[in-house]
Design an enzyme around this catalytic site. Structure first.
Site, PDB file in Angstrom:
ATOM      1  N   VAL A 182       0.822  -1.205  -0.045  1.00 36.40           N
ATOM      2  CA  VAL A 182      -0.141  -0.014   0.108  1.00 36.40           C
ATOM      3  C   VAL A 182       0.813   1.083   0.022  1.00 36.40           C
ATOM      4  O   VAL A 182       1.590   1.546   1.114  1.00 36.40           O
ATOM      5  CB  VAL A 182      -0.897   0.047   1.411  1.00 36.40           C
ATOM      6  CG1 VAL A 182      -1.796   1.146   1.087  1.00 36.40           C
ATOM      7  CG2 VAL A 182      -1.800  -1.379   1.291  1.00 36.40           C
ATOM      8  N   LYS A 188      -5.258  -2.684  -2.763  1.00 36.62           N
ATOM      9  CA  LYS A 188      -5.083  -1.985  -1.656  1.00 36.62           C
ATOM     10  C   LYS A 188      -5.985  -1.540  -0.364  1.00 36.62           C
ATOM     11  O   LYS A 188      -5.849  -1.652   0.835  1.00 36.62           O
ATOM     12  CB  LYS A 188      -4.223  -0.663  -1.913  1.00 36.62           C
ATOM     13  CG  LYS A 188      -3.143  -1.099  -2.752  1.00 36.62           C
ATOM     14  CD  LYS A 188      -2.560   0.022  -3.953  1.00 36.62           C
ATOM     15  CE  LYS A 188      -1.573  -0.198  -4.648  1.00 36.62           C
ATOM     16  NZ  LYS A 188      -1.069   0.623  -5.725  1.00 36.62           N
TER      17      LYS A 188
HETATM   18  N1  HSE Z   1       0.636  -0.069 -10.675  1.00 34.46           N
HETATM   19  C1  HSE Z   1       0.747   0.483  -9.042  1.00 34.46           C
HETATM   20  C2  HSE Z   1       0.324   1.808  -8.986  1.00 34.46           C
HETATM   21  C3  HSE Z   1       2.024  -0.036  -8.477  1.00 34.46           C
HETATM   22  O1  HSE Z   1       0.364   2.342  -9.939  1.00 34.46           O
HETATM   23  O2  HSE Z   1       0.240   2.376  -7.677  1.00 34.46           O
HETATM   24  C4  HSE Z   1       2.381   0.236  -7.235  1.00 34.46           C
HETATM   25  O3  HSE Z   1       1.176  -0.556  -6.307  1.00 34.46           O
END
Ligand code: HSE
Length: 345
Positions: free
Chosen positions: A157, A229
């Site tokens: 997160v 998340k």
């Molecule tokens: N793809 C995710 C983002 C990576 O852009 O936040 C980090 O978790």
């Protein structure tokens, strides 16, 4: 001086970022924390698992990965065809497993099997993989406890920006009532650039090139990454295991330049907001684009930055702002978890 044997499973953007930090921070770890990390194992889907008790040559591994060459070209290594076989075999020697394969929100594989296997053998696990935490945090935490191992997932997160440790350790004792945050770096990067008049597709390509986006960026732009998340926060902060379908979800793909401009003209910003709110005993979870007034601290968080506002009884609102994606940024969250484990032993 204490020595930790670490194995990294998944040697893409994040795994390589962690390996780079192990090199650049090795003196600091010795001097400030009195331990050293021996990177003994590395695994990828293509190369299988390589292990060398005395330690692997990190610059050589990075060079092999950069040229897409098999990691087994590293001299003097034991080799297994799959990560799982390697973890099963090294369970008795390895102290810590860094599980950084790609996120899969259908069944969390292969990461969840790697984590279960490592924890069952008493290995500590640090992970940036959001699938296992989103789908099975409670089960995995119980497994860790049963085997006297630790499972830490700070970088799942807001990457290396400390959120989970801030809430669980720094804010220990408060009663959290709600959380609102910008939890996806890629979409915030895109929305910020669109607010500055740039086109969606151009900036998505940029976010991919910077290593912010998921392997399939649909996970970012349709809101699934922020949902993952949110599920992790629901479990680790509120102690509630929600299912993916229980999070109301809307991505950013339908937001037009006109909507963006209209929001700006009325003194607002459109942000992809994840929220968790306790209401009469139920936990409501949402991920959706929201128009925020500029007086809201989240409205001014731009680019790949993420932010989270935590509402609680004794601290009212606490907002943490920091980078939410990227190679070293995510590696840093893993390093912090590794240091926490080393200090607790
Ligand atoms: N793809 C995710 C983002 C990576 O852009 O936040 C980090 O978790």
């Amino acid at each position: 001086m204490k020595q930790f044997h670490l194995s990294i499973v998944g040697f893409g953007t994040v795994g390589q970022g962690l390996a780079e930090l192990l090199v650049s921070k090795q003196d600091m770890l010795r001097v400030n924390y009195d331990f050293e990390v021996v990177l003994a194992g590395v695994a990828t889907a293509h190369s299988g698992f390589i292990y060398r008790e005395e330690g692997l040559d990190i610059p050589l591994l990075l060079e092999l990965a950069a040229h897409r060459r098999p990691l087994q070209e590293h001299p003097e290594v034991k080799h297994w065809d799959t990560a799982l076989e390697g973890i099963e075999a090294i369970g008795q020697w390895g102290d810590v497993l860094a599980e950084v394969t790609g996120t899969n929100l259908r069944d969390a594989e292969p990461g969840i099997s790697h984590i279960r296997t490592a924890l069952s053998r008493g290995m500590h696990v640090i992970t940036a993989n959001k699938g296992p935490g989103a789908l099975a945090a409670a089960e995995l935490s119980a497994l860790a406890q049963k085997h006297g191992a630790q499972l830490r997932m700070e970088s799942t997160v807001m990457a290396g920006t400390p959120v989970l440790s801030t809430i669980r350790e720094g804010m220990a004792g408060v009663h959290v009532t709600a959380i609102r945050g910008i939890l996806n770096g890629t979409t915030n990067y895109i929305l910020s650039a669109m607010a500055a008049g740039r086109s969606y597709s151009e900036v998505l390509t940029e976010a991919q090139a910077q290593g912010y986006a998921e392997a399939d960026p649909t996970a970012d732009v349709e809101g699934y990454d922020a949902v993952a998340k949110t599920l992790i926060l629901a479990s680790l902060v509120f102690g509630q295991s929600l299912r993916l379908e229980q999070v109301v979800r809307q991505g950013i793909t339908t937001i037009t330049q006109e909507q963006m401009q209209k929001a700006i003209d009325s003194g607002k910003r459109i942000k992809l907001i994840a929220s968790l709110t306790q209401k009469e005993g139920t936990l409501e979870a949402q991920v959706e684009p929201v128009e925020l007034p500029l007086s809201d601290p989240l409205a001014r968080v731009d680019g790949v930055m993420n932010a989270i506002t935590i509402s609680s009884d004794s601290l009212a609102e606490v907002t943490v702002i920091g980078p939410g994606a990227g190679r070293l940024v995510t590696g840093q969250g893993l390093l912090a978890d590794l240091i926490a484990i080393a200090q607790s032993k």
